[in-house]
Scaffold this active site. Structure first.
Site, PDB file in Angstrom:
ATOM      1  CG  PHE A   1      -1.745  -1.164   1.208  1.00  0.00           C
ATOM      2  CD1 PHE A   1      -2.830  -1.486   0.487  1.00  0.00           C
ATOM      3  CD2 PHE A   1      -1.564  -2.239   2.249  1.00  0.00           C
ATOM      4  CE1 PHE A   1      -3.627  -2.529   0.506  1.00  0.00           C
ATOM      5  CE2 PHE A   1      -2.247  -3.372   2.268  1.00  0.00           C
ATOM      6  CZ  PHE A   1      -3.262  -3.394   1.285  1.00  0.00           C
TER       7      PHE A   1
ATOM      8  CG  ASP B   1       1.256  -5.977   8.855  1.00  0.00           C
ATOM      9  OD1 ASP B   1       1.519  -7.291   9.157  1.00  0.00           O
ATOM     10  OD2 ASP B   1       1.729  -5.104   7.931  1.00  0.00           O
TER      11      ASP B   1
END
Length: 504
Positions: free
Chosen positions: A59, A167
């Site tokens: 991303f 994450d």
């Protein structure tokens, strides 16, 4: 923009690239990316000279930039360019995480932010760091203890604000070995808990959205439902209309067709009993399993670090998923093997967890959070100390025919973890293959030449005296049940960190 940065100095794109090449050679692809970034966000050139591209993810991309400060000095920053397809609310939520909780307790802060149309660049302090995979073979136990302690401090901090990072992995917890500094980065996948203090995370979760109606997204007048739909749903006007409703255009079906006529009642349909799965204990997937409705649940994170509740698509996920990831990191550091788990899909990942934590325990934990897990054979729960010491070569392998897994395999994954003798010869999906025989193993000389210590100096790094508290904490971090898993705040009170907590 902070007044300490001089904004009048403008760098031309081509001049910047040439200047950057004097200090470090970069590839043509990186040059092209830097030029594209300058064109996408022109105001960057007024302040920053982008030196190199230092990271790239799904991303975003991260660049190293230099800026001239007002006092004449130059400072370096990390510039995170978010991909233009990122949702605006997601970008705003990441920025809010950085501004609210960043800059303290081992969490990276934000200095500036640039936006040009759908391009956003977040500017953060640059922290020089070492990749865990490069230093894991030379870490001392004390370094590992400090690393996990500071990671848990960062998690305690963000969890207090109702932020789930989602994450957690070594690449997102930077470590400067020389300065002994740490920084949790990348909140691009962060979510909020039900009681989060961050308004944008609430919007991201849908907590602040109006509840959906029972029948459809529209009301009987073909208009968007107002926030008071809960109140309207209790009125006779909406519920007891007495007529079937055509939801495609908002009118009653009888009004569209005209006067009602007598109809022959339809025969009652036979209710079929659910079919039973026929693929259990086989090497195929039956039609019953293929026809099951796809379950939707958050499954963010990096393979190998996902918690059991994520792998089994549990819809209710909390801060405990970050704690599990911290436990996987500690398991890697104690065993000297990174990444520890490496699987191609979630089912294999769950099977690998079973080989460590036990199949019966995994089934029981899954049942506790509403999931049914079946295992074709029993896998015993392993002793964590024996596992880590075997992988480090400090304990002989259970089978004389298998070469002990030495510390030199620090960069290997669980795919090559030795299994007990009674487990071998039963290969199946998700199982770990047998290790190399002695004839294919490296010699001690070969291992030493690769920069890995095999001469016993590991004792000087404290690996011969790892306390029981370390493995007790590991066991609690890797609790399969998220409701009983230790929290980051509780973990910091663990006896392993007794002296550290007193000093802070």
């Amino acid at each position: 923009m902070d007044s300490s940065v001089v904004c009048t100095e403008s760098f031309r794109v081509d001049g910047c690239i040439k200047s950057a090449n004097k200090k470090s050679k970069i590839s043509r692809d990186v040059e092209s990316d830097i030029e594209s970034l300058y064109r996408a966000v022109p105001q960057l050139a007024k302040t920053f000279r982008i030196i190199d591209k230092i990271g790239e993810g799904t991303f975003s991309s991260v660049y190293l930039g230099e800026a001239r400060m007002r006092d004449g000095s130059r400072d370096v920053f990390a510039l995170k360019h978010l991909i233009p397809t990122s949702h605006p609310t997601r970008i705003a939520a990441e920025l809010q995480c950085l501004t609210v909780v960043g800059g303290r307790e081992n969490v990276m802060g934000v200095e500036y932010c640039f936006r040009k149309e759908d391009h956003v660049v977040i500017v953060m302090p640059y922290m020089e760091h070492q990749a865990i995979i490069d230093i894991i073979s030379s870490l001392s136990f004390e370094e590992v203890r400090l690393y996990i302690y500071h990671l848990l401090k960062a998690l305690r901090h963000i969890h207090q604000f109702g932020i789930i990072h989602r994450d957690i992995k070594p690449n997102n917890f930077l470590y400067n070995r020389k300065a002994k500094t740490f920084a949790l980065v990348d909140f691009g996948l962060a979510q909020g808990t039900a009681d989060t203090q961050l308004e944008l995370l609430k919007d991201l979760m849908g907590i602040r959205k109006a509840p959906r109606p029972v029948f459809s997204e529209r009301n009987l007048n073909n208009c968007t439902l107002a926030p008071s739909i809960t109140k309207l749903a209790n009125t006779s006007e909406l519920v007891n209309t007495g007529k079937p409703t055509d939801l495609s255009n908002g009118r009653s079906a009888s009004a569209r067709r005209g006067p009602a006529t007598a109809r022959t009642p339809k025969p009652q349909q036979t209710v079929h009993q659910p079919l039973t799965c026929t693929c259990f204990h086989t090497d195929r997937v039956c039609n019953v399993c293929l026809a099951r409705k796809q379950q939707v649940a958050p499954r963010a994170g990096t393979p190998g670090f996902r918690a059991p509740e994520v792998l089994t698509k549990c819809p209710h996920q909390g801060t405990a998923i970050d704690v599990w990831s911290a436990g996987v990191i500690l398991l890697s550091l104690l065993s000297g093997r990174y990444p520890f788990f490496k699987a191609s899909d979630d089912l294999i990942a769950l099977a690998q967890i079973m080989t460590i934590r036990g199949s019966r325990e995994t089934v029981r934990a899954a049942k506790a959070f509403g999931k049914a897990v079946l295992c074709s054979r029993q896998l015993p729960r392993l002793d964590l100390r024996e596992l880590c010491e075997t992988l480090r070569g400090q304990r002989p392998s259970p089978d004389d025919e298998v070469t002990p897994v030495r510390h030199s395999l620090g960069a290997k994954s669980l795919e090559e973890t030795p299994r007990p003798a009674q487990e071998r010869g039963k290969a199946g999906a998700g199982e770990t293959p047998s290790p190399l025989p002695k004839s294919q193993a490296e010699t001690p000389g070969e291992k030493a030449s690769s920069g890995v210590d095999c001469t016993g100096t590991g004792d000087e790094r404290g690996w011969d005296g790892v306390p029981d508290e370390a493995y007790d904490l590991l066991d609690r971090l890797l609790d399969l049940n998220p409701t009983s898993r230790i929290t980051a705040a509780q973990a910091l009170q663990h006896p392993l960190f007794k002296d550290l907590e007193k000093s802070t």
